[in-house]
Enzyme design. Structure first.
Site, PDB file in Angstrom:
ATOM      1  CG  ASN A  37      -1.419   4.185   6.425  1.00 34.91           C
ATOM      2  OD1 ASN A  37      -2.396   4.929   6.461  1.00 34.91           O
ATOM      3  ND2 ASN A  37      -0.380   4.428   5.665  1.00 34.91           N
ATOM      4  CD  GLU A  70      -5.121  -2.872   3.917  1.00 37.97           C
ATOM      5  OE1 GLU A  70      -4.338  -2.319   4.731  1.00 37.97           O
ATOM      6  OE2 GLU A  70      -4.952  -2.820   2.684  1.00 37.97           O
TER       7      GLU A  70
HETATM    8  N1  THU Z   1      -0.194   0.238   3.558  1.00 38.38           N
HETATM    9  C1  THU Z   1      -1.410  -0.105   4.088  1.00 38.38           C
HETATM   10  O1  THU Z   1      -1.884   0.512   5.043  1.00 38.38           O
HETATM   11  N2  THU Z   1      -2.074  -1.134   3.506  1.00 38.38           N
HETATM   12  C2  THU Z   1      -1.622  -1.847   2.436  1.00 38.38           C
HETATM   13  O2  THU Z   1      -2.224  -2.853   2.078  1.00 38.38           O
HETATM   14  C3  THU Z   1      -0.432  -1.399   1.724  1.00 38.38           C
HETATM   15  C4  THU Z   1       0.439  -0.468   2.475  1.00 38.38           C
HETATM   16  C5  THU Z   1       0.527   1.359   4.164  1.00 38.38           C
HETATM   17  C6  THU Z   1       1.799   0.984   4.867  1.00 38.38           C
HETATM   18  C7  THU Z   1       2.588   2.270   4.777  1.00 38.38           C
HETATM   19  O3  THU Z   1       2.201   3.109   5.862  1.00 38.38           O
HETATM   20  C8  THU Z   1       2.117   2.906   3.480  1.00 38.38           C
HETATM   21  O4  THU Z   1       0.894   2.260   3.153  1.00 38.38           O
HETATM   22  C9  THU Z   1       3.108   2.757   2.330  1.00 38.38           C
HETATM   23  O5  THU Z   1       3.448   1.433   2.133  1.00 38.38           O
END
Ligand code: THU
Length: 139
Positions: A45, A58
């Site tokens: 992320n 993802e």
């Molecule tokens: N996040 C992801 O990378 N994937 C997910 O499926 C859920 C959320 C990240 C987004 C944000 O940077 C952090 O997790 C908190 O929501």
């Protein structure tokens, strides 16, 4: 061609999470996406101070793989080392994953604890009303 186990894929997701840029949520996520040709793409992320611009691990992995010429993905693992329990993909990512993965494609997710969740894309995004539209896409 599966040249990895789901747990090996999960380990790669954990390694990918180390690159996460998550200074706002402090919630790191890593994803490892196995292509049907056996190659693996990772994503983390990447947050932004304009919060809505954040991209999930993802979708980062999917977009990198598509940009590198892959369109068929066999399996996905997601690691959330900042939670003990598994955290599944968000709704937006489920929709994007389903564009490129078969309904029975396996997904494993887990946190820092021992529990893993194993599901399929079809279970994560049931009643995918746009599925037939994707089947007819050729570009
Ligand atoms: N996040 C992801 O990378 N994937 C997910 O499926 C859920 C959320 C990240 C987004 C944000 O940077 C952090 O997790 C908190 O929501």
């Amino acid at each position: 061609m599966n040249v990895y186990t789901m747990e090996e894929l999960f380990k790669k997701a954990g390694e990918a999470a180390r690159a996460a840029y998550a200074p706002y949520s402090k919630f790191r996520v890593g994803a490892a996406l196995a292509c049907e040709d056996g190659t693996i793409f990772s994503g983390c992320n990447v947050e932004n101070r304009s919060f809505g611009l954040t991209i999930c691990a993802e979708r980062n992995a999917v977009f990198q793989a598509v940009a590198a010429g892959r369109r068929r993905f066999a399996a996905l693992a997601i690691a959330t080392p900042d939670s003990a329990e598994p955290v599944g993909p968000c709704g937006a990512c489920r929709q994007v994953l389903s564009e490129f993965m078969a309904e029975d494609a396996p997904v494993r997710f887990g946190g820092s604890g021992p529990r893993r969740v194993d599901a399929t894309i079809g279970e994560l995004l049931p009643h995918d009303s746009l599925h037939d539209l994707a089947d007819s896409a050729s570009h």
